[in-house]
Each structure stands twice: as structure tokens, then as C-alpha cells.
Design a protein around this motif. Sequence first.
Motif, short mmCIF file in Angstrom:
data_model
loop_
_atom_site.label_atom_id
_atom_site.label_comp_id
_atom_site.label_asym_id
_atom_site.label_seq_id
_atom_site.Cartn_x
_atom_site.Cartn_y
_atom_site.Cartn_z
N HIS A 270 0.88 -1.20 0.10
CA HIS A 270 -0.07 0.04 0.28
C HIS A 270 0.91 1.38 -0.10
CE1 HIS A 270 -3.68 -2.16 1.08
NE2 HIS A 270 -2.87 -3.00 1.47
N VAL B 218 -0.81 6.78 1.50
CA VAL B 218 -1.85 6.69 2.35
C VAL B 218 -1.65 7.49 3.64
CG1 VAL B 218 -3.14 5.04 1.11
CG2 VAL B 218 -1.42 4.51 3.05
N THR C 142 -6.19 0.95 -1.86
CA THR C 142 -5.73 2.17 -1.21
C THR C 142 -6.25 3.58 -2.00
OG1 THR C 142 -3.62 1.13 -0.17
CG2 THR C 142 -3.84 3.75 -0.02
N ALA D 69 -4.62 0.09 6.75
CA ALA D 69 -3.94 0.67 5.59
C ALA D 69 -2.80 1.58 5.99
CB ALA D 69 -5.08 1.26 4.93
N SER E 7 1.24 1.04 4.86
CA SER E 7 1.77 2.21 4.03
C SER E 7 3.14 2.64 4.56
CB SER E 7 1.09 3.62 4.01
OG SER E 7 1.01 4.33 5.13
#
Length: 445
Positions: free
Chosen positions: A8, A11, A88, A402, A406
Amino acid sequence: MNRRLRPHRAVAVLVGTVLAATGLSACGGSGDGGGTARVSAADLDKALDKPTDLTVWSWSASLPDVAKAFEKEHPKIKIKIQNVGTSTDQYTKLQNAIKAGKGAPDLATVEYSAMPQFALSGSLVDLHRFSFDSLEKDFTKATWESVKSGDGLYELPLNAGPMAMFYNKKVFDKYHITVPTTWDEYLKAAKKLHDAAPGTYIAGDNGNAGLTESLIWAAGGRPFSAEGDKVSVNLQDAGTKRFAADYQKLIDGKLLMPVNAWSPEWTSGLTKGKIATLLSGAWMSGTLKSGVPGGSGDWRVAPMPTYDGKPASAFTGGGSLALLKQSKNQLAAAAFLRYVSIGKGADITQASGSFPARADVLKSEKFLGEKDEYFGGQQVNRVFADSLSAVRPGWQYLPYDAYATSIFNDKVGKAFTGSITLQQGLDAWQEQLVEYGKDQGFSVG
């Protein structure tokens, strides 16, 4: 929907800000009685007789076909499927809409790992409202646990990502590699393979949050827990340390091809037989077929290596549709959600290559006995079904997973260059996750 292995990115700023923007308490719904009172199946059916436009955000390749089939059965319902980005990218747009209080779709694809952060912010409708909790028996236990957060039910399972070891039999046979069943055997196979062919590796990994979480899960680690706004992060538990110690041996021996998953180099390694195994979810079978078509007949599927030889597995990937509280058409949206996971829509998704979450399908001899020519005529569904039964219970994702993924490479990725150990990287990751959680208003211990 299934590429949990994909790192990911981009974000760090937006992921989790919705928690601060909306607070940690649930908020009321909107539209067609969007409160908390239960509605019946008959109410959902009635909603389908009213002209209604639904918007669904999803990157699923099969969902447009599902929507067309639903519209054919219910011509008063029009469904617009919008691909606003994968994983994402979509979550960022979704969080912006939630923060703004407008612009969110009726339904959105949300991976099981990301669902808790949206549920905790009060952005999703608890599906108890529609008595969907009565459908628990229709799904496997492991996937049902993946769609709950606290006492709430926020999705109906759609697909599952039980892990398995995909291996290139042609490569194994060439170098006389025995299919490993334990991690000790996997390490020995990695060394034997690389010694015989220095340009060939047992696997490719250059730092991958999703894979790491899944391997920790399969090892018995439970580093994350969340209950309301109370969060625990402990990347020094026994299972995590066990994973880190063994995986460190692969890193120290330079037995992993240093490539990022989904990169051109990774695909090339699979195509040319330079990457001999993939530890991944059942959905990887479809990825191999589309990305490495020339490998047909070369690949096979085996259970995940374990530490003691006893079956133990985990999920990687998987997700379903969540109903947004901003929706003004919650009854019709709930009816479509039901159709997607337990109606004919689930059959369409399964036919596209998705591994099912429905209990009856996984008991079907027709399904289990299907021979897959890409895998040399192997009945791969049996391997995946056995893996699903062996998924270790009790795993939880962080309610800001998430964000966690990241920053993974910034903290843990250094271990793959040899500048720090894997455990040191996980410790640094933990420190940042604790700090971030506190900044977002969680009580983190």
C-alpha cells in the motif's frame, strides 16, 4: 479485491484521519429509514420494486457482470459500478467523502483488512439491521469472523484467501527439490535450489506488509487487537518472533530474490522459472494464469509449510461490499449486497476465479473435484479448502491497517537490505504504530 500482497502506498496522511473527523462513536444512517431498527427480507424485496439508482465503488472485474444480472431480475434498479482506483486509492477517496459528509457511494468494495477502520469510524451500516446475522451458517467460520468488528457485522463474505504454497514443479524436478512441508524443509530447499542455480530463488520478497502479516498469523502470532478505542500492538509475541527468526535465515542466506511483488521483475522471475514458490492466497491461481500463461502445466499447489508439520494457515486478501451510512437507498443496496454474496451474484464471482466463502460450495464434491489443467490437472480446490479449515482463529487487524501497511517498508524494509534484522524492523514498526494510534485518539498499549 484480492491482491493483499501488493504494497500500500501514498496513504500516510489521509488514512485514519476520518477517525478524528467523525469521532470514534457510530453515527446514524440516512435515507429510507437508515436508522438502527431492524427491517425484514420482505422490506428489502419491496424496495426493489421502486425505481432506484445505486452507485458502487469497486475494482472487481466480475462485479459489472453481477450488476447486469441483478438489473435483469430487478429492472427498476439501475447500478453504476465505478472503478475509482484499486485498494488504497479507493480508500483514500472514500475517506475524503466520509470526512466531507457527502459524495460516498451506496456500496464499496472493502478488503477484510481495511474494514475495521471504516467500521470503527461509524461510516458503515451494521448489517444486523437487515437480520443478515442469520446468514452465518451459510459461510465458513473463518470468513465470517473476517466481516465482524466488535459486536457489529459490516459485510457478508464474498471471497476467501486461504494461503497455500504455489510451486513450480518443473523447477523442483530439475533440481531434485522435495516439496517442503515444514519451515525447516523450506529453508533447506531454498539453500539447495540457490546453491544449484545461483540465479534461481525459492521466493521473491523485498519487504511486503501483507505477506508478513499473513505469515505471522500462520505462525500463531497475534500482534494486534482492538476493542472499541482500545488497541494493543505487540510485535514481540511468540508467534511473531518465531516467524521473524526463520524468515531471517532466508534473508541472511540471500535466498530471496530482491524484487517487489507485482513488479515487472517479479513477473519476469515467475515467467522464467527464477522464482520457484509463492506463499499466497487461493486467488493467486488466477493471477498465475493471466500473468504467467506460459507456465501452464508447470505449477502445482501444496499446503503451507508449518513449524510442526500440523496444518496451520492464514488468510491473505479477500474482501466484500460494505454499505455506507451516507447511502440514501440502504434497503435496495442491502438487497444487492445480499445477492452478491449469497445469491446468483456469488456464482458469477466464483466463475471468474474467486475462491468462495459459502459453506455449501466448499462441501460440494463437484467443486472440490474440479481438475485444473494449469496446475497439471490437480484438484487444487481441495488444497485451498483444507487450508481454509486450518486457518488459525483469533487474528485481528489494526483499525488503521492501511496506514500500517503504508509505512511498513520505511520501517521493516531495511531488514531486506541487511542493515537491520527483521525483528528490529518489526520493533521499529511497532513504535510508529503505537505513536500513530495515540495521535488518532486510540488508547494504545
